[in-house]
Motif scaffolding. Structure first.
Motif, PDB file in Angstrom:
ATOM      1  N   VAL A  97      50.283  51.974 -18.638  1.00 58.82           N
ATOM      2  CA  VAL A  97      49.111  51.235 -19.135  1.00 58.82           C
ATOM      3  C   VAL A  97      49.578  50.326 -20.275  1.00 58.82           C
ATOM      4  N   PRO A  98      50.458  49.362 -19.976  1.00 62.32           N
ATOM      5  CA  PRO A  98      51.091  48.569 -21.030  1.00 62.32           C
ATOM      6  C   PRO A  98      50.093  47.866 -21.934  1.00 62.32           C
ATOM      7  N   GLY A  99      50.318  48.017 -23.247  1.00 68.00           N
ATOM      8  CA  GLY A  99      49.503  47.338 -24.237  1.00 68.00           C
ATOM      9  C   GLY A  99      48.141  47.939 -24.494  1.00 68.00           C
ATOM     10  N   LEU A 100      47.797  49.041 -23.848  1.00 65.05           N
ATOM     11  CA  LEU A 100      46.461  49.620 -23.999  1.00 65.05           C
ATOM     12  C   LEU A 100      46.287  50.179 -25.412  1.00 65.05           C
ATOM     13  N   PRO A 101      45.170  49.877 -26.077  1.00 69.03           N
ATOM     14  CA  PRO A 101      44.941  50.414 -27.424  1.00 69.03           C
ATOM     15  C   PRO A 101      44.925  51.938 -27.443  1.00 69.03           C
ATOM     16  N   VAL A 102      45.342  52.493 -28.555  1.00 70.86           N
ATOM     17  CA  VAL A 102      45.472  53.945 -28.671  1.00 70.86           C
ATOM     18  C   VAL A 102      44.178  54.687 -28.346  1.00 70.86           C
ATOM     19  N   PRO A 103      43.001  54.269 -28.858  1.00 73.17           N
ATOM     20  CA  PRO A 103      41.774  55.016 -28.508  1.00 73.17           C
ATOM     21  C   PRO A 103      41.538  55.095 -27.007  1.00 73.17           C
ATOM     22  N   ASP A 104      41.888  54.035 -26.282  1.00 68.97           N
ATOM     23  CA  ASP A 104      41.702  54.039 -24.837  1.00 68.97           C
ATOM     24  C   ASP A 104      42.708  54.961 -24.145  1.00 68.97           C
TER      25      ASP A 104
END
Length: 266
Positions: free
Chosen positions: A10-17
């Motif tokens: 999940v490249p670049g996905l924000p940490v909360p997500d």
């Protein structure tokens, strides 16, 4: 065994997500790709590190490890490699992650004994620093050292409890090693196991777990038979294969597939 997935899928996905995906699909932990393309990497500051650790802790998800890119067998000066490893270890300590991943990274044409000696010397030097921050360095079965037998030449020479192995099942299979052979070589050093699936030796495009040719059933059976109780981490290499289906929609079925393998091997 506990189940995790890598943020390489999940490249670049924000940490909360990322945390939300783990909670939603029943994973116990996450391996964070520690690269400047990602939200978490050695360049982030103390406040960001604390926030990342808190977000995972609040949802009961563990940060399994940091997948770094130091290449310990790469020709050249030691210090840039050691600096990269120390920076990764500091980040893991601040996030509460028990492991960091390094690559062998030997170059084509480099004599194997030279690559082994470089890797062993650098890992041996970094081991004391790792002990000081309470983190373990894992040499992945990859590139110049794809099999357990290859990694063992380095790990045996290091002989330090803070230096171990990360078993990537694709690379050991591509190297012609059977799961039992890999386990026999790496078991004294094994940190965790990266699982994945591919169509063939000639087509390494990531597939849903169980849809390809990698010996996942045999790997889990070997680990279970020997009473190993560590982590299985799904490394879905979406970052390198843009046409591959998105990982989030595969996470649920993937966890169910691993759970079936674990139940069948119990």
């Amino acid at each position: 065994m506990k189940l995790a997935f890598s943020t390489l899928g999940v490249p670049g996905l924000p940490v909360p997500d990322v945390v939300r995906l783990a909670v939603t699909h029943g994973y116990h932990g996450v391996e964070l790709r520690a690269h400047p393309e990602e939200p978490v990497h050695p360049g982030i500051g103390p406040d960001e590190r604390s926030q990342v650790a808190a977000e995972f802790k609040a949802q009961g998800i563990e940060i399994l490890g940091l997948a770094g890119y130091a290449r310990v067998a790469e020709p050249g000066a030691d210090e840039p490699v050691l600096t990269a490893v120390r920076d990764l270890l500091d980040l893991a300590h601040d996030l509460g992650a028990p492991f960091v991943r390094v690559f062998p990274g030997g170059r084509p044409g480099q004599p194997p004994e030279e690559a082994d000696a470089l890797a062993a010397r650098r890992l041996g030097t970094a081991a004391d620093y790792a002990a000081g921050v309470g983190v373990r360095i894992l040499l992945e079965t990859h590139d110049s050292h794809p099999t357990g037998a290859d990694a063992l030449r380095v790990l045996g020479a290091v002989g330090h409890r803070r230096v171990g192995s990360l078993w990537d099942v694709m690379h050991t299979w591509l190297g012609g090693e059977q799961p039992q052979e890999t386990y026999a070589a790496l078991s004294p050093y094994l940190g965790y196991v990266q699982v994945k699936d591919i169509a063939s030796a000639d087509d390494t495009t990531p597939l849903p777990l169980g849809a390809g040719v990698l010996p996942l059933t045999e790997c889990v059976e070997v680990l279970s038979r020997h009473g190993w109780e560590g982590w299985l981490c799904w490394e879905y290499e979406k970052r390198w294969y843009e046409a591959a289906p998105p990982l989030p929609e595969l996470l649920g079925p993937g966890r169910e597939h691993l759970a079936r393998l674990l139940n069948e091997s119990a």
